[in-house]
Design an enzyme around this catalytic site. Structure first.
Site, PDB file in Angstrom:
ATOM      1  N   ASP A  55     -17.637 -89.808  36.206  1.00 52.53           N
ATOM      2  CA  ASP A  55     -18.837 -90.092  36.992  1.00 52.53           C
ATOM      3  C   ASP A  55     -18.849 -91.544  37.424  1.00 52.53           C
ATOM      4  O   ASP A  55     -18.637 -92.448  36.613  1.00 52.53           O
ATOM      5  CB  ASP A  55     -20.100 -89.807  36.178  1.00 52.53           C
ATOM      6  CG  ASP A  55     -21.353 -90.252  36.924  1.00 52.53           C
ATOM      7  OD1 ASP A  55     -21.714 -89.578  37.917  1.00 52.53           O
ATOM      8  OD2 ASP A  55     -21.946 -91.275  36.548  1.00 52.53           O
ATOM      9  N   TYR A  60     -22.218 -99.198  41.294  1.00 51.52           N
ATOM     10  CA  TYR A  60     -21.517 -99.791  40.171  1.00 51.52           C
ATOM     11  C   TYR A  60     -20.476-100.803  40.662  1.00 51.52           C
ATOM     12  O   TYR A  60     -19.380-100.441  41.094  1.00 51.52           O
ATOM     13  CB  TYR A  60     -20.846 -98.715  39.323  1.00 51.52           C
ATOM     14  CG  TYR A  60     -21.780 -97.625  38.824  1.00 51.52           C
ATOM     15  CD1 TYR A  60     -23.160 -97.853  38.697  1.00 51.52           C
ATOM     16  CD2 TYR A  60     -21.304 -96.369  38.486  1.00 51.52           C
ATOM     17  CE1 TYR A  60     -24.008 -96.853  38.237  1.00 51.52           C
ATOM     18  CE2 TYR A  60     -22.142 -95.373  38.019  1.00 51.52           C
ATOM     19  CZ  TYR A  60     -23.493 -95.618  37.905  1.00 51.52           C
ATOM     20  OH  TYR A  60     -24.337 -94.632  37.466  1.00 51.52           O
ATOM     21  N   LYS A  86     -22.688 -90.660  43.780  1.00 57.46           N
ATOM     22  CA  LYS A  86     -24.123 -90.639  44.070  1.00 57.46           C
ATOM     23  C   LYS A  86     -24.421 -91.171  45.458  1.00 57.46           C
ATOM     24  O   LYS A  86     -23.603 -91.859  46.063  1.00 57.46           O
ATOM     25  CB  LYS A  86     -24.862 -91.450  42.997  1.00 57.46           C
ATOM     26  CG  LYS A  86     -24.511 -90.960  41.580  1.00 57.46           C
ATOM     27  CD  LYS A  86     -25.205 -91.726  40.507  1.00 57.46           C
ATOM     28  CE  LYS A  86     -24.763 -91.249  39.130  1.00 57.46           C
ATOM     29  NZ  LYS A  86     -23.447 -91.788  38.749  1.00 57.46           N
TER      30      LYS A  86
END
Length: 339
Positions: A55, A60, A86
């Site tokens: 994930d 990030y 995401k």
């Protein structure tokens, strides 16, 4: 590396996730800069250990985590792993403007643009695929539509996400361009709201179901079971304190742990020590026991951390420990426990 990791179906998606997933937020240089060679070695060790669920997210490291994860995965057989990322932010070059680093020690020189609309979602997912070097995403999640990130603007952002991002992801699911759609947030009641208002396959819930927090049992987890929504848990160590133990300066949900949390962890740790079980092993095993949970994401930045977490997962925990925690008021009576 010993016994293979178990795989569990994610809700009703047909996707099978390894019980331990690789949470790649720390590889975006969360709190500290991770050298490229260390990042590569950690991901390679995770693969060797049998971890097949990864994930990541654009946030990030402002794209850095996706670049690093993609470097491993794009060289492997595409059907051998499950990948989630995401939507909700896309990135633009910062130029000469300073980058707001936030909690990222050394992010890429790009600035985030919040956009939960239809077009912004498509743009974000296209950018992710390019950074990853992988043209198919298994799980696409609407990211950070919660009060922690948006405060008084939360309701507007929720409406924007349901009217834009959700519509875009539904289309991509119908066309087969993504396998499953969901949300990734830090608040259990927000998960329940999304579950009521849309047809989601899965949820990543961070920090809200653990040895320290069980409010997800009130509404969301029963709703997930009733609707067949697969649950992936993150933040099960509550930002570190359940891994590090009750020491001064430990982090709890991204901040310094307050005295009452340190005291609660001290009580948990004492019960674990009496049972001969490491506290982080109990933290992992507890959350896995809920029947809605398919996988637990753990952040790792060094190969030895991979080995340690796989070892914790295989630790045997006596059933009397869970009963002792409930009798001491540390676990809710309705919390499912292993065994």
């Amino acid at each position: 590396m010993g016994q293979a990791l178990k795989t569990i179906e994610l809700g009703r998606t047909g996707l099978r996730l390894t019980e331990l997933g690789f949470g790649a937020a720390p590889l975006g240089n969360l709190y500290e800069a991770i050298p490229e060679l260390d990042a590569d070695a950690t991901l390679e060790r995770a693969w060797a250990a049998g971890i097949r669920y990864y994930d990541t997210a654009p946030l990030y490291g402002h794209g850095l985590s996706e670049l690093r994860v993609g470097r491993l995965l794009r060289g492997l057989p595409r059907d051998a792993f499950v990948l989630s990322t995401k939507v909700g932010r896309y990135f633009v070059p910062s130029g000469r403007a300073p980058v707001d680093r936030g909690q990222w020690a050394a992010p890429l020189n790009f600035s985030p643009v919040y956009d939960y609309g239809y077009d912004g979602t498509m743009r974000a997912l296209e950018q992710s695929m390019l950074r990853l070097g992988i043209p198919r995403i298994d799980i696409a999640l609407i990211h950070d539509v919660d009060r922690r990130n948006h405060g008084a603007d939360y309701d507007r952002r929720f409406a924007e996400a349901m009217g834009g991002a959700y519509r875009a992801l539904e289309e991509l699911r119908r066309s087969g361009d993504v396998g499953a759609i969901g949300v990734g947030v830090n608040e259990a009641d927000v998960c329940a709201r999304f579950a009521r208002e849309g047809n989601f396959d899965c949820v990543i819930l961070a920090g809200c179901y653990s040895l320290l927090r069980q409010e997800a049992l009130d509404e969301f987890l029963p709703l997930a079971l009733a609707k067949g929504i697969g649950v992936i848990l993150a933040g099960v160590f509550n930002s570190g304190i359940l891994a590090e133990g009750p020491r001064e300066g430990a982090h709890y949900n991204y901040l310094a742990a307050p005295p009452e949390i340190i005291d609660r962890v001290r009580r948990l740790d004492a019960l674990c020590s009496a049972a001969g079980v490491p506290l982080p092993a109990a933290a992992l095993k507890f959350v896995q026991a809920h029947p809605a949970v398919a996988s637990v994401l753990v952040g790792m930045v060094r190969p030895e951390e991979v080995d340690a977490n796989v070892h914790l997962l295989r630790t045997q925990v006596p059933t009397f420990l869970w009963q002792a925690m409930k009798e001491d008021g540390l676990l809710r009576e309705d919390a499912p426990v292993p065994g």
